[in-house]
Scaffold this motif. Structure first.
Motif, PDB file in Angstrom:
ATOM      1  N   TYR A  33       0.832  -1.199   0.000  1.00 59.42           N
ATOM      2  CA  TYR A  33       0.000   0.000   0.000  1.00 59.42           C
ATOM      3  C   TYR A  33       0.874   1.258   0.000  1.00 59.42           C
ATOM      4  O   TYR A  33       0.687   2.162  -0.821  1.00 59.42           O
ATOM      5  CB  TYR A  33      -0.929   0.008   1.224  1.00 59.42           C
ATOM      6  CG  TYR A  33      -2.113  -0.925   1.106  1.00 59.42           C
ATOM      7  CD1 TYR A  33      -3.144  -0.668   0.212  1.00 59.42           C
ATOM      8  CD2 TYR A  33      -2.206  -2.055   1.907  1.00 59.42           C
ATOM      9  CE1 TYR A  33      -4.237  -1.527   0.116  1.00 59.42           C
ATOM     10  CE2 TYR A  33      -3.293  -2.912   1.815  1.00 59.42           C
ATOM     11  CZ  TYR A  33      -4.298  -2.645   0.914  1.00 59.42           C
ATOM     12  OH  TYR A  33      -5.374  -3.492   0.815  1.00 59.42           O
ATOM     13  N   ARG A  34       1.827   1.320   0.921  1.00 57.44           N
ATOM     14  CA  ARG A  34       2.686   2.503   0.997  1.00 57.44           C
ATOM     15  C   ARG A  34       3.582   2.610  -0.232  1.00 57.44           C
ATOM     16  O   ARG A  34       3.809   3.709  -0.765  1.00 57.44           O
ATOM     17  CB  ARG A  34       3.523   2.470   2.277  1.00 57.44           C
ATOM     18  CG  ARG A  34       4.384   3.731   2.454  1.00 57.44           C
ATOM     19  CD  ARG A  34       5.076   3.771   3.806  1.00 57.44           C
ATOM     20  NE  ARG A  34       5.885   4.973   3.941  1.00 57.44           N
ATOM     21  CZ  ARG A  34       5.419   6.181   4.287  1.00 57.44           C
ATOM     22  NH1 ARG A  34       4.138   6.326   4.551  1.00 57.44           N
ATOM     23  NH2 ARG A  34       6.238   7.216   4.384  1.00 57.44           N
ATOM     24  N   TYR A  72      -7.017   3.139   2.242  1.00 57.37           N
ATOM     25  CA  TYR A  72      -5.758   2.541   2.692  1.00 57.37           C
ATOM     26  C   TYR A  72      -4.554   3.287   2.107  1.00 57.37           C
ATOM     27  O   TYR A  72      -3.541   3.494   2.806  1.00 57.37           O
ATOM     28  CB  TYR A  72      -5.695   1.068   2.276  1.00 57.37           C
ATOM     29  CG  TYR A  72      -6.650   0.162   3.040  1.00 57.37           C
ATOM     30  CD1 TYR A  72      -7.102   0.497   4.307  1.00 57.37           C
ATOM     31  CD2 TYR A  72      -7.097  -1.034   2.482  1.00 57.37           C
ATOM     32  CE1 TYR A  72      -7.967  -0.342   4.997  1.00 57.37           C
ATOM     33  CE2 TYR A  72      -7.966  -1.880   3.163  1.00 57.37           C
ATOM     34  CZ  TYR A  72      -8.400  -1.522   4.417  1.00 57.37           C
ATOM     35  OH  TYR A  72      -9.253  -2.344   5.107  1.00 57.37           O
ATOM     36  N   ARG A  86      -4.219   6.556   4.001  1.00 59.65           N
ATOM     37  CA  ARG A  86      -3.699   6.317   5.358  1.00 59.65           C
ATOM     38  C   ARG A  86      -2.224   5.949   5.339  1.00 59.65           C
ATOM     39  O   ARG A  86      -1.475   6.295   6.260  1.00 59.65           O
ATOM     40  CB  ARG A  86      -4.517   5.205   6.034  1.00 59.65           C
ATOM     41  CG  ARG A  86      -5.934   5.616   6.415  1.00 59.65           C
ATOM     42  CD  ARG A  86      -6.627   4.532   7.239  1.00 59.65           C
ATOM     43  NE  ARG A  86      -7.931   4.971   7.738  1.00 59.65           N
ATOM     44  CZ  ARG A  86      -8.635   4.345   8.680  1.00 59.65           C
ATOM     45  NH1 ARG A  86      -8.162   3.219   9.207  1.00 59.65           N
ATOM     46  NH2 ARG A  86      -9.797   4.815   9.088  1.00 59.65           N
ATOM     47  N   SER A  87      -1.804   5.239   4.295  1.00 60.33           N
ATOM     48  CA  SER A  87      -0.390   4.841   4.228  1.00 60.33           C
ATOM     49  C   SER A  87       0.547   6.037   4.132  1.00 60.33           C
ATOM     50  O   SER A  87       1.728   5.946   4.468  1.00 60.33           O
ATOM     51  CB  SER A  87      -0.171   3.906   3.036  1.00 60.33           C
ATOM     52  OG  SER A  87      -0.284   4.619   1.806  1.00 60.33           O
TER      53      SER A  87
END
Length: 714
Positions: free
Chosen positions: A413-414, A483, A486-487
């Protein structure tokens, strides 16, 4: 007297067949409502009536009585396939489109297709009924099934159709489904009564009572428990049984294998805007709830008392306020709306950022499950206003901020988020809104909207979607975007509710919400602003989620929900118009005049055509005109009676008929000497003289004014 008695008996014998044909035609009409347009429904009715009446008359007469039932079944199925093929050719034909216009071509194809379907199926049903013991039961099952399917389609988007039923019912606070169900029950009971009358079996009254009880039970069940709510909004947690804030049970929001678009048109609510407001992004968002707390598997409803304080998760009988209001009131507009829920919802919902819910008197409890007023702070800023702003609320605790940043322990995700924002210009490299917009743009360009996929059965459906084929629906896009946000340290959550195109208002103050508008979207909390929707909109789609406009229904329900003087006047005018005797009599008179004119036109044609026809047709058409003269004064052939026997029976009062019949039969058998036009004219004059001598004046007067006397000629 015997002639009249025989005619009466024959008419009485035909009434059940005509009634049966009308009932089956009604079933085909109901079945076609959700599957075709008005022209297709008309074709279905016409095909059924022709097929039923023709089959009753000829299926067991020579030579059709020699056909096996299996041959009839194959022929019917073949005719359906043929009409389907021909309808497809018509729709694809450029010549037909240029000749009839595209709409006319489509309507023509629908008439042909549904005429073929109803005609073939009716022949099949009637053949089974006439040649097998179980055929009559199959007809009853078909009629019941047709209305059940229509009832289901009606609840899943056809609430206002057919319009003459929908308008009548909705104006009076009646669910149109109840009327449709009543028609279906009557049709089933009537078919059962016909079957009982024909077979005269001792156990049929028992079956008749059972069917009546079943129909009554269905009506009672619907009245007590209502009909099912749409699957689309049920799966998203929007509709269904009301839930309180402490009793919400987690369910997997991903229903990939179960999703369909069948009930997308189902109306779920109507909203009346008391203050005018146009959204900046082209859609009205109505928030009902949110997934904000990560439970170790996926985002879920929050269980903390200090999260999502802006949400109002319970219905009230008085007034309730949000614990946390949006910030920067000067950049929001206070908008008051009234919401009327057409089906039960689990939580109340309101425009964008609702801050107050207050219960209102339900103006029509039969139509609306619940009504309430809501005040919302709708944004008036554009997205550029968000550039350079920080995220989060200064009053959040560290634990709350951490909750809004939790995501699955998947480094991809990041990694993906950083690769997306790496392309930003240096001046926007650290800007939260610029980062969020870049992620939205990535999903817009690479994502594909579809209801059919298998991500729901993975441990992390969002990861399966995002790092797989990028094919999914709003739930996948919103979870994946949240997501990714948020990452990068951007507090976000998934809002759920409805998103309705602003164009649907069509310039009015009412807005109809349908099941297809159920939606999930990502939200970001910007400092000094509040929760802001940053919603991906995939450019590619594999499913048609568009719906037909229902402006009339939208306006009607809006007027009903307002419960103001104008609606009361409108309702009174509608009721007055319905029971206006003058209007009713005018309509009946117009229909009667049309039927009279049609009857007289056909009668005149049958009287005059022998004078202009060819010599080969003279014997048939002139003899038919003579029979019309006799039928007009009550002397008509019986069903199955030969021409010779009829002539002998009528000769005591009308001797000329025997000579005319002999000439007609001679012509029909190819006699070398054909009867001349002068001879036929002499027959008609002689017969007219005999009518004047042997028929009372009052009967001759009736014969003169009766436009349909020719209908009794055989």
């Amino acid at each position: 007297m015997s002639m009249h008695n025989s005619a009466s008996i024959h008419t009485a014998q035909r009434i059940p067949g005509v009634l049966r044909a009308v009932i089956i035609a009604c079933a085909f009409w109901a079945l076609s409502l959700s599957l075709t347009v008005e022209s297709g429904s008309a074709g279905a009715i016409l095909g059924c009536l022709i097929a039923c009446l023709s089959t009753d008359r000829w299926i067991n007469a020579r030579p059709l009585d020699q056909l096996r039932l299996s041959s009839i079944v194959l022929t019917a199925l073949g005719f359906i396939a043929l009409t389907y093929w021909l309808a497809g050719l018509i729709v694809k034909s450029d010549f037909m489109s240029s000749l009839l216009t595209p709409i006319g071509t489509f309507n023509t194809a629908e008439v042909l297709l549904w005429f073929g379907i109803s005609c073939s199926m009716s022949i099949l049903l009637r053949s089974l009924a006439l040649r097998t013991r179980y055929g009559g039961v199959l007809e009853i099952i078909f009629v019941a099934s047709a209305f059940i399917i229509t009832l289901s389609a009606h609840r899943n988007g056809m609430i206002h159709r057919p319009f003459f039923i929908g308008d009548y019912a909705l104006i009076r606070g009646i669910d149109p489904a109840t009327i449709l169900m009543g028609i279906g029950c009557f049709a089933v009971i009537a078919m059962s009564a016909l079957l009982m009358a024909e077979n005269d079996q001792r156990r049929l009254p028992y079956h008749f009572v059972v069917i009546a009880l079943l129909c009554s039970s269905l009506v009672a069940y619907v009245e007590l428990f209502g009909l099912p709510t749409p699957g689309i909004t049920d799966d998203m947690g929007l509709t269904g049984q009301e839930l309180s804030g402490n009793s919400r049970k987690r369910e997997n929001p991903f229903r990939d294998g179960e999703n369909t678009a069948e009930d997308k048109q189902a109306p779920v609510a109507v909203v009346v805007f008391r203050d005018d407001y146009e959204p900046l992004n082209g859609s009205y968002y109505f928030r009902e709830s949110a997934y904000s707390q990560f439970n170790g598997i996926m985002l879920d409803y929050s269980t903390r008392d200090d999260m999502d304080l802006d949400l109002i998760s319970t219905f009230t009988n008085s007034e309730v306020f949000a614990a946390l209001l949006p910030e920067a009131k000067e950049h929001h507009k206070e908008v008051k709306t009234t919401v009327g829920m057409l089906i039960p919802h689990r939580n109340p919902f309101g425009l964008e950022s609702p801050v107050t819910y207050s219960s209102t008197t339900n103006p029509n409890a039969s139509r609306f499950k619940r009504t309430y007023d809501t005040v919302s702070w709708a944004p008036t800023y554009n997205f550029e206003f968000l550039l350079g702003r920080g995220t989060g609320n200064k009053n959040w605790s560290d634990a709350v901020r951490t909750e809004y940043l939790q995501l699955p322990a998947d480094p991809r995700y990041r990694e993906l988020a950083e690769s997306i924002v790496a392309e930003l210009k240096p001046e926007y490299a650290s800007d939260p809104f610029a980062k969020a917009w870049a992620i939205k743009a990535y999903l817009d360009q690479t994502g594909i909207y579809s209801l059919k996929n298998d991500h729901a059965y993975e441990k992390d459906p969002a990861a399966s979607f995002l790092f797989g084929d990028l094919t999914g629906y709003c739930m996948h896009f919103s979870f994946a975007a949240t997501y990714l946000y948020r990452s990068l340290g951007i507090p976000a959550r998934v809002g759920i509710g409805y998103s309705v195109p602003a164009s649907n208002r069509a310039g009015g103050s009412a807005l109809l919400i349908q099941a297809v508008h159920g939606h999930a979207w990502p939200e970001i909390y910007f400092k000094d602003i509040g929760w802001v929707i940053v919603d991906p909109a995939p450019q590619q789609t594999l499913v048609d989620m568009s719906t037909d406009p229902q402006n009339d229904l939208q306006q009607l329900l809006g007027d009903m929900l307002r419960d103001d003087t104008s609606y009361a006047e409108f309702m009174e005018s509608q009721q007055a118009d319905l029971f206006d005797i003058r209007t009713l009599l005018t309509a009946v008179a117009a229909i009667a005049v049309a039927f009279l004119c049609m009857g007289y036109a056909i009668r005149a044609y049958r009287f005059l055509v022998p004078r202009f026809c060819s010599a080969e047709q003279k014997g048939q058409l002139a003899y038919r005109a003579i029979l019309d003269q006799l039928a007009a004064v009550g002397m008509a052939r019986h069903y199955g009676e030969s021409r010779e026997h009829f002539a002998a029976r009528a000769a005591h009062a009308f001797p000329s008929i025997q000579t005319a019949t002999a000439s007609h039969l001679a012509c029909a058998l190819g006699a070398t000497r054909q009867t001349s036009s002068l001879d036929w004219d002499r027959f008609r004059r002689a017969l007219a003289k005999e009518v004047n001598e042997n028929v009372p004046a009052w009967r001759r007067a009736l014969a003169l004014i009766n436009p349909y006397s020719w209908a009794f000629t055989r």
